[in-house]
Design an enzyme around this catalytic site. Structure first.
Site, short mmCIF file in Angstrom:
data_model
loop_
_atom_site.label_atom_id
_atom_site.label_comp_id
_atom_site.label_asym_id
_atom_site.label_seq_id
_atom_site.Cartn_x
_atom_site.Cartn_y
_atom_site.Cartn_z
N SER A 149 -5.40 1.67 -5.00
CA SER A 149 -4.32 0.71 -4.75
C SER A 149 -3.72 0.25 -6.10
O SER A 149 -3.36 1.09 -6.94
CB SER A 149 -4.84 -0.44 -3.90
N ASP A 290 -0.87 6.02 5.33
CA ASP A 290 -0.62 4.86 4.45
C ASP A 290 0.83 4.42 4.60
O ASP A 290 1.75 5.16 4.29
CB ASP A 290 -0.93 5.26 3.00
N HIS A 320 -3.66 2.38 4.33
CA HIS A 320 -3.85 2.07 2.91
C HIS A 320 -5.28 1.65 2.59
O HIS A 320 -5.75 1.84 1.48
CB HIS A 320 -2.87 0.95 2.51
#
Lengths: 346, 346
Positions: A149, A290, A320
Site C-alpha cells: 500500500s 483492488d 486492496h
C-alpha cells in the site's frame, strides 16, 4: 495454520507442531529507538522530526525493510522484548516468510504518524527519512524493501532516490502514482474529518473517514458474501455492514489523530515516481479486485521499470487489503523473492 | 446533434435542420397536478401523502411511465406549458426516443421527495402510489414503464404488484435487490448527513453525502481521463476532482432537503423484489462499469424473470450514470422497445 482450528481436531499433534516449528522468540534480539532528524521536506521547508524505528534480528544478517499502509507502524511482529502482536504477524517471525533468524527486519513509524507534524508530507520525505535512518544505524544497504500500500509507494520512492543502497523491492498493492478516482475518494474522507472538526468532534469525523476508507480497501464480493439484508430499526434503515464499519471506525480513532490521518492521506495523493529511473529488481504484486490501485496502473508500472521486473497478479475478495488477508499467497511471493536474494548474496 | 457544433461548421444547414426536424412544442399538451392520497405504507402505517404528477401528450395515446433516480422528478422534458429543461430532455420530446406525439408520458415526484415525509419509505410504497395515481387519472394501463436507477427498482415493484396494469418494463441500471456493498456506501452517506446535522449544518452534510454518491455513480476510467494531478494549495493537498465534486454537492443541496435525501437513500436499500413473480416482458439494461449495480446482479435478475426477457449490456465510462450520458445507446434501446410495443398494439 490456525492453532485454534488444529486444537479442535488434533490437540496433541498441534502442541507438538507448536514446539517443533515455532522457536522461542527469546532468541531474536529486538530493539526500538528514536532519533531527531532535521529533514529537508519537499513542500514544507526544513523541519525537525522524530524518527522511531524497530529492529528485529542479529546484526550482520541481510536487512529487510518492511513498510505497510498509512495506519501501519514500526512494530511488525512480536518479540520477547515487545511481545504484543505486530501488524504483520502473519508474515514476520521465526519460520515465517520474513524470518528474523535469517534477516534483520527494520521498520519505522511514518513521519507524521504521531500527529505532531501538521504540514504537507510527500512520500519523498518518507523515503529520505528512511535513508537518514540507515545512516543513523550505520546500515549501508537494504537487501530487500518490502512495501505494501503506502509502503509500496514509499518503496518506489526509495528505489528512485536511494537505489544505490537497495538490493530489490517488493511493491505490493502500491504503484508510482495515485489514481485520480482514489484521490477523489480520499479527498472526501478528509472532508468528513473537516466536517467533524467544525463541531469540535474530531473523532467522529475521523471514524467516518475510516469507514469510507475501509470500503475502498475491500470488495463488493466480500460484502455480498458477508452481510445480509437491511433492517428497519427504530424508524431507520440499518444495512448489514453498518455495525462492522462502525467498529472499524471506532477502533481507528482510538489510535489515530485527525492530523496524522489527514497528512498521511494527503501524502498518498502526492505519489509521483518516474519508474524509468528505477533500474533495480522489482517484484510488483497487484490484486485484480483492488478498487484503490487498479490493475492497469500496475501494468503501467511494470512496463516502465528498467530493471529485472516481475508482476504477480493475485485474485482476492479482499481487494486492496489482500496483503493483510491472503497470508498464503503473500508468504509464497515473499519467500521466493527473499530466497533469491539470499542465493545471490551467497 | 449539437446545434453549437453544427452552427460552427454549416450554419445555414443547421438552421434548416432545426426547422425541419424539431416540431414546435406548442402542439404537445402538458399538465401538472397533485392529489392527496391515504397510503398504506409498508413500514410506516397509513399516511396522508401528496402525489405530484406531470402528463405530456394527448389522451388516448399509449401511456409510458418514466421514472429516474432518487433525485429525478415529474418534469422529464420541456413543453410549451413548462418550458424549463427536464431531467431526461435527451430521451423525451418530439422526435426523441420517447416521443409525446406517439405516447402519453406520465411521471411523478417520488413520495418523500418534498422532504415532508420523515419515515421509512419502501420502494413498494412508490409502486403503490403510482397505482393510485393511475386510478386517480383513470388510466387503466401503462404500456411501457421506463425506469432508471431507483426508477428501475420501483418499476420492478410495480411489475410484481400491479403487473395486470402493465404492458412491459424497461429497467435500466436498477435490479431486484440492493447490493450489500452499495448499501454500505449509502449508509455512510447518511452518516455524513447525520454528522452535519449534529452541528445544525444540514446542507454541509448533504453536500458531502452527494459527493460520495457521485463517486459511486461514475467510474475510475472517467476520472482518470478527466482529472489531473493533485496540487498543494495553502498548505493542503487539493486533488483534481475536488472542485468538480464540490460543485455537484452544492448544486444538490439547493434542491434537496436532508430528510428527502435520507429517506429516499434508505428506500433504495429496502429493495426486495422476487423476479419469479414477474411474468411480463422486461428489458434489463445493465452497464458493465456500473459500480453501484454490479453486472452479476443483472444476470441474476434475468435468470429469474418469468416473462419474455432481454438483457442489454452497455460499456460506458459513465458507469451507473450511463442512462443520463450515453444518449445514443439508451435511445436505440428505448426506440426498439417502444416500437415493438406499438406494433403489438396495432
Amino acid at each position: 495454520m490456525s492453532l485454534t482450528t488444529a486444537a479442535t481436531t488434533v490437540p496433541i499433534a498441534c502442541n507438538t507442531a507448536a514446539i517443533t516449528f515455532v522457536p522461542s522468540p527469546v532468541a531474536i534480539p529486538a530493539v526500538r529507538g528514536e532519533f531527531a532528524l532535521r529533514l529537508a521536506m519537499r513542500h514544507a521547508g526544513t523541519r525537525d522530526v522524530t524518527v522511531r524505528y524497530e529492529l528485529l534480528g542479529e546484526a550482520g544478517l541481510p536487512v529487510v525493510f518492511v513498510a505497510g499502509g498509512i495506519s501501519a507502524h514500526r512494530h511488525v511482529a512480536a518479540s520477547a522484548a515487545f511481545p504484543e502482536a505486530g501488524w504483520w504477524q502473519e508474515q514476520v517471525g521465526p519460520g515465517r516468510a520474513i524470518d528474523p533468524e535469517q534477516h534483520r527486519v527494520l521498520s519505522f513509524d511514518w513521519i507524521g504518524a504521531a500527529g505532531d507534524l501538521d504540514t504537507v508530507i510527500d512520500p519523498v520525505d518518507q523515503a529520505d527519512a528512511i535513508a537518514a535512518l540507515l545512516e543513523a544505524l550505520q546500515i549501508e544497504r537494504v537487501e530487500t524493501f518490502v512495501g505494501a500500500s503506502y509502503g509500496a509507494m514509499v518503496g518506489l520512492q526509495f528505489a528512485e532516490r536511494h537505489g544505490a543502497r537497495l538490493g530489490q523491492l517488493v511493491a505490493i498493492s502500491g504503484v508510482h502514482r495515485a489514481h485520480p478516482f482514489s484521490s477523489a475518494w480520499r479527498a472526501l474522507q478528509r472532508q468528513a474529518v473537516a466536517l467533524g472538526a467544525l463541531q469540535c468532534d474530531e473523532a467522529h469525523g475521523v471514524a467516518l473517514a475510516r469507514q469510507l476508507a475501509v470500503l475502498s480497501y475491500r470488495s463488493p464480493e466480500e460484502f455480498d458474501a458477508r452481510f445480509g439484508a437491511p433492517q428497519v430499526v427504530d424508524g431507520r434503515v440499518r444495512v448489514g455492514a453498518e455495525a462492522y464499519l462502525a467498529h472499524c471506525g471506532q477502533k481507528y480513532v482510538e489510535r489515530t489523530s485527525a492530523t496524522a490521518f489527514l497528512r498521511l492521506s494527503e501524502s498518498i495523493d502526492l505519489q509521483a515516481v518516474d519508474p524509468r529511473r528505477i533500474a533495480l529488481p522489482v517484484t510488483v504484486v497487484a490484486v485484480a479486485e483492488d478498487r484503490l490501485v487498479p490493475l492497469q496502473d500496475a501494468h503501467a508500472l511494470v512496463e516502465q521499470l528498467r530493471g529485472e521486473t516481475r508482476l504477480c497478479v493475485l485474485r482476492s475478495v479482499y481487494g486492496h487489503d489482500a496483503f493483510l488477508k491472503e497470508e498464503g499467497e503473500i508468504a509464497r511471493i515473499l519467500r521466493t523473492t527473499l530466497a533469491e536474494q539470499l542465493e545471490q548474496a551467497a
